[in-house]
Design a protein around this motif. Structure first.
Motif, PDB file in Angstrom:
ATOM      1  N   ARG A  69      90.883  49.309  15.106  1.00  0.00           N
ATOM      2  CA  ARG A  69      89.529  49.820  14.601  1.00  0.00           C
ATOM      3  C   ARG A  69      88.230  49.897  15.373  1.00  0.00           C
ATOM      4  O   ARG A  69      88.088  48.734  15.753  1.00  0.00           O
ATOM      5  CB  ARG A  69      89.706  48.178  12.756  1.00  0.00           C
ATOM      6  CG  ARG A  69      88.890  48.449  12.001  1.00  0.00           C
ATOM      7  CD  ARG A  69      88.708  48.162  10.333  1.00  0.00           C
ATOM      8  NE  ARG A  69      87.314  48.254  10.026  1.00  0.00           N
ATOM      9  CZ  ARG A  69      87.382  48.073   9.010  1.00  0.00           C
ATOM     10  NH1 ARG A  69      88.337  47.279   8.593  1.00  0.00           N
ATOM     11  NH2 ARG A  69      85.878  47.961   8.990  1.00  0.00           N
ATOM     12  N   GLN A  70      87.379  50.425  14.845  1.00  0.00           N
ATOM     13  CA  GLN A  70      85.718  50.070  15.457  1.00  0.00           C
ATOM     14  C   GLN A  70      85.241  50.971  13.910  1.00  0.00           C
ATOM     15  O   GLN A  70      85.123  51.455  13.605  1.00  0.00           O
ATOM     16  CB  GLN A  70      85.860  51.503  16.300  1.00  0.00           C
ATOM     17  CG  GLN A  70      87.141  51.203  17.779  1.00  0.00           C
ATOM     18  CD  GLN A  70      86.589  51.878  17.913  1.00  0.00           C
ATOM     19  OE1 GLN A  70      87.477  53.169  18.366  1.00  0.00           O
ATOM     20  NE2 GLN A  70      85.988  52.158  19.561  1.00  0.00           N
ATOM     21  N   ASP A  71      84.478  50.337  14.160  1.00  0.00           N
ATOM     22  CA  ASP A  71      83.276  50.353  13.659  1.00  0.00           C
ATOM     23  C   ASP A  71      81.592  50.873  13.856  1.00  0.00           C
ATOM     24  O   ASP A  71      81.493  49.822  14.582  1.00  0.00           O
ATOM     25  CB  ASP A  71      83.028  48.452  12.784  1.00  0.00           C
ATOM     26  CG  ASP A  71      84.314  48.310  11.676  1.00  0.00           C
ATOM     27  OD1 ASP A  71      84.393  49.546  10.866  1.00  0.00           O
ATOM     28  OD2 ASP A  71      84.991  47.489  12.358  1.00  0.00           O
ATOM     29  N   SER A  72      81.230  52.085  13.341  1.00  0.00           N
ATOM     30  CA  SER A  72      79.622  51.749  13.823  1.00  0.00           C
ATOM     31  C   SER A  72      78.912  50.918  13.656  1.00  0.00           C
ATOM     32  O   SER A  72      78.942  50.232  12.835  1.00  0.00           O
ATOM     33  CB  SER A  72      79.445  52.926  13.391  1.00  0.00           C
ATOM     34  OG  SER A  72      79.220  53.204  12.140  1.00  0.00           O
ATOM     35  N   SER A  73      77.860  50.874  14.224  1.00  0.00           N
ATOM     36  CA  SER A  73      76.847  49.697  13.933  1.00  0.00           C
ATOM     37  C   SER A  73      76.372  49.895  13.322  1.00  0.00           C
ATOM     38  O   SER A  73      75.813  49.048  12.653  1.00  0.00           O
ATOM     39  CB  SER A  73      75.648  50.117  16.324  1.00  0.00           C
ATOM     40  OG  SER A  73      74.991  51.540  15.780  1.00  0.00           O
ATOM     41  N   ASP A  74      76.004  51.487  12.808  1.00  0.00           N
ATOM     42  CA  ASP A  74      75.480  51.056  10.991  1.00  0.00           C
ATOM     43  C   ASP A  74      76.432  50.632   9.672  1.00  0.00           C
ATOM     44  O   ASP A  74      75.825  50.722   8.603  1.00  0.00           O
ATOM     45  CB  ASP A  74      74.637  52.189  10.880  1.00  0.00           C
ATOM     46  CG  ASP A  74      75.495  53.552  10.759  1.00  0.00           C
ATOM     47  OD1 ASP A  74      77.277  53.533  10.915  1.00  0.00           O
ATOM     48  OD2 ASP A  74      75.092  54.665  11.152  1.00  0.00           O
ATOM     49  N   GLY A  75      77.402  51.118  10.454  1.00  0.00           N
ATOM     50  CA  GLY A  75      78.539  49.923   8.924  1.00  0.00           C
ATOM     51  C   GLY A  75      78.959  51.441   8.751  1.00  0.00           C
ATOM     52  O   GLY A  75      79.821  50.651   7.589  1.00  0.00           O
ATOM     53  N   LYS A  76      78.564  52.201   8.561  1.00  0.00           N
ATOM     54  CA  LYS A  76      78.710  53.060   7.915  1.00  0.00           C
ATOM     55  C   LYS A  76      80.181  54.237   7.989  1.00  0.00           C
ATOM     56  O   LYS A  76      81.162  54.650   7.469  1.00  0.00           O
ATOM     57  CB  LYS A  76      78.137  54.308   7.706  1.00  0.00           C
ATOM     58  CG  LYS A  76      77.078  53.845   6.934  1.00  0.00           C
ATOM     59  CD  LYS A  76      75.545  54.896   6.660  1.00  0.00           C
ATOM     60  CE  LYS A  76      74.663  54.514   6.140  1.00  0.00           C
ATOM     61  NZ  LYS A  76      73.716  55.631   6.327  1.00  0.00           N
ATOM     62  N   THR A  77      80.801  53.922   9.169  1.00  0.00           N
ATOM     63  CA  THR A  77      81.927  54.755   9.843  1.00  0.00           C
ATOM     64  C   THR A  77      83.188  53.781  10.146  1.00  0.00           C
ATOM     65  O   THR A  77      82.605  53.299  11.105  1.00  0.00           O
ATOM     66  CB  THR A  77      81.792  56.030  11.373  1.00  0.00           C
ATOM     67  OG1 THR A  77      80.578  56.370  10.236  1.00  0.00           O
ATOM     68  CG2 THR A  77      82.658  56.438  11.431  1.00  0.00           C
ATOM     69  N   SER A  78      84.299  53.731   9.669  1.00  0.00           N
ATOM     70  CA  SER A  78      84.646  53.197  10.642  1.00  0.00           C
ATOM     71  C   SER A  78      85.915  53.858  11.236  1.00  0.00           C
ATOM     72  O   SER A  78      86.138  55.016  10.529  1.00  0.00           O
ATOM     73  CB  SER A  78      85.495  52.358   9.535  1.00  0.00           C
ATOM     74  OG  SER A  78      84.792  51.823   9.016  1.00  0.00           O
ATOM     75  N   LYS A  79      87.195  53.403  12.254  1.00  0.00           N
ATOM     76  CA  LYS A  79      87.502  54.618  12.819  1.00  0.00           C
ATOM     77  C   LYS A  79      89.564  53.796  13.023  1.00  0.00           C
ATOM     78  O   LYS A  79      88.998  52.924  14.000  1.00  0.00           O
ATOM     79  CB  LYS A  79      87.005  55.634  14.081  1.00  0.00           C
ATOM     80  CG  LYS A  79      88.337  56.519  14.810  1.00  0.00           C
ATOM     81  CD  LYS A  79      87.649  56.780  16.011  1.00  0.00           C
ATOM     82  CE  LYS A  79      87.742  56.586  17.365  1.00  0.00           C
ATOM     83  NZ  LYS A  79      87.336  57.817  18.776  1.00  0.00           N
ATOM     84  N   PHE A  80      89.883  54.022  12.584  1.00  0.00           N
ATOM     85  CA  PHE A  80      91.575  53.415  12.016  1.00  0.00           C
ATOM     86  C   PHE A  80      92.574  54.321  13.463  1.00  0.00           C
ATOM     87  O   PHE A  80      92.485  55.697  13.099  1.00  0.00           O
ATOM     88  CB  PHE A  80      91.774  53.448  11.351  1.00  0.00           C
ATOM     89  CG  PHE A  80      91.246  52.777  10.516  1.00  0.00           C
ATOM     90  CD1 PHE A  80      91.266  50.855  10.519  1.00  0.00           C
ATOM     91  CD2 PHE A  80      90.392  53.598   9.854  1.00  0.00           C
ATOM     92  CE1 PHE A  80      90.596  50.371   9.289  1.00  0.00           C
ATOM     93  CE2 PHE A  80      90.117  53.062   8.478  1.00  0.00           C
ATOM     94  CZ  PHE A  80      89.243  51.442   8.343  1.00  0.00           C
ATOM     95  N   LEU A  81      93.142  53.606  14.874  1.00  0.00           N
ATOM     96  CA  LEU A  81      94.165  53.728  15.407  1.00  0.00           C
ATOM     97  C   LEU A  81      95.748  53.358  14.965  1.00  0.00           C
ATOM     98  O   LEU A  81      95.713  52.328  14.264  1.00  0.00           O
ATOM     99  CB  LEU A  81      94.179  53.803  16.742  1.00  0.00           C
ATOM    100  CG  LEU A  81      95.464  54.000  17.176  1.00  0.00           C
ATOM    101  CD1 LEU A  81      94.800  55.602  18.299  1.00  0.00           C
ATOM    102  CD2 LEU A  81      95.206  53.784  19.103  1.00  0.00           C
ATOM    103  N   LEU A  82      96.270  54.775  13.815  1.00  0.00           N
ATOM    104  CA  LEU A  82      97.611  53.942  13.421  1.00  0.00           C
ATOM    105  C   LEU A  82      98.879  54.391  14.344  1.00  0.00           C
ATOM    106  O   LEU A  82      98.660  55.623  14.260  1.00  0.00           O
ATOM    107  CB  LEU A  82      97.948  54.912  11.868  1.00  0.00           C
ATOM    108  CG  LEU A  82      96.192  54.409  10.573  1.00  0.00           C
ATOM    109  CD1 LEU A  82      96.153  55.080   9.538  1.00  0.00           C
ATOM    110  CD2 LEU A  82      96.473  52.514  10.643  1.00  0.00           C
TER     111      LEU A  82
END
Ligand code: SAH
Length: 346
Positions: A69-82
């Motif tokens: 899981r990665q979160d963008s620095s502004d906290g608005k976007t999260s990306k998940f590798l499933l």
């Protein structure tokens, strides 16, 4: 062991028909799986104990493991590798927008459309995802949101992750119908946007389903020569037929069709292309969504200047084309459009 995750209540009931169960059992099982996130039949406490054991002996509930899981620095976007049982993994994105939580799901692991500007296609296509694997992405994020704050949920969904949804038609359709069900997510079709590179016959097929899903067409070029260069699919389904399909879809569903248009420096951002684009859009219930290209390191395609983007937008608006510029989210974690890929393949 058969995986029931991805089956509708009706499919579960049919599968269990020989067991002579009352028909409502299928829905109970589905509610446990989808609404309550239960991963073991043993925890389905409103089922008789012997049924729970029998189910556990024959079936499994396999979803997806969150590998990263990665979160963008502004906290608005999260990306998940499933990741799924066979080792295949896909990326799914959550965007916290001003209008609600939006997610972007993948429909194929990799992609074989070969678009010149997109990272998802760099390694070709690994395989289609099943309806359950597409749904597992949405349910995973639904649970992440619920843990963050009670009452939070997925509000809108775009089918714009890796893969071409209309090349995996049956699974994508089952997925759409599933997430609309109350016992799954209760998503309104109007809150779902499906994006296609332009598989014309399947645009008509989707139209015939009479689901008011919003259609987005990846246009990216206003003439056949340029479009075929950027998107090989155009050689099979050229522009004229694609625009006709878009018009038919808009007329039939009364939903405004969106044409996505990536702006690429010196490639498709000139005055001539703007003029051609205006004439293509004439007489359509449509809008154009301009996307300043997101860099993918392997591609030699660049983003135009801010002034150029403004100029292009203004030109369309002045010529009575409804136009918006897509807000970029998550570029710092490679989660923006065109940046999703099969990380584990590298
Ligand atoms: N195969 C489908 C859905 C996936 S692409 C389709 O082509 O529509 C989702 C959107 O991201 C499409 O509009 C696609 O063209 C766009 N996209 C791809 N690469 C991009 C890039 N490098 N920068 C910005 N948008 C990109």
């Amino acid at each position: 062991m058969k995986n029931v995750f991805g089956w509708s209540a009706g499919e579960i009931s049919n599968e269990l028909a020989e067991w002579k169960l009352p028909p409502y059992r299928g829905k109970q099982i589905a509610e446990w799986m989808y609404r309550k996130g239960v991963l073991s039949f043993k925890d389905m406490t409103n089922l008789p104990k012997d049924l729970r054991e029998r189910l556990a002996g024959h079936y499994g509930i396999f979803r997806a493991a969150c590998l990263d899981r990665q979160d963008s620095s502004d906290g608005k976007t999260s990306k998940f590798l499933l990741g799924f049982a066979d080792g295949t993994a896909v990326e799914t994105v959550l965007m916290r927008q001003p209008y609600g939580n939006s997610i972007c799901v993948s429909t194929q692991a990799g992609c074989n459309m070969g678009c010149a500007f997109c990272a998802s296609t760099l390694h070709g296509m690994e395989r289609n995802l099943t309806a359950g694997e597409i749904l597992a992405q949405a349910i995973h994020i639904q649970e992440v949101l619920r843990e963050e704050a009670p009452g939070q949920k997925v509000d809108t969904m775009v089918i714009m992750g890796s893969g071409e949804p209309l090349m995996n038609y049956d699974n994508v359709l089952s997925f759409l119908r599933l997430c609309h069900e109350d016992y799954v997510m209760g998503m309104g079709y109007r809150n779902i946007t499906l994006s296609t590179s332009g598989i014309v016959p399947n645009i008509y097929r989707l139209m015939e389903e009479d689901l008011p899903v919003t259609l987005s067409i990846s246009l990216h070029a206003p003439n056949d020569a340029l479009r075929s260069r950027l998107m090989p699919v155009n050689r099979k389904y050229p522009l004229a037929g694609l625009i006709e399909a878009g018009k038919a879809y808009g007329d039939r569903t009364k939903r405004r069709v969106t044409y996505e248009y990536i702006l690429i420096d010196q490639v498709n951002d000139g005055e001539e292309q703007a003029r051609e684009l205006v004439s293509l859009m004439r007489g359509q219930l449509a809008s154009v969504n301009l996307i300043p290209i997101n860099p993918v390191v392997e591609r030699n395609l660049y983003r135009p200047s801010g002034q150029r983007v403004d100029w292009f937008e203004k030109y369309l608006a002045e010529h009575h084309v409804a136009v918006t510029v897509r807000r970029e989210m998550g570029a710092d974690i490679q989660a923006a459009c065109g940046q999703l890929r099969n990380q584990h393949m590298e």
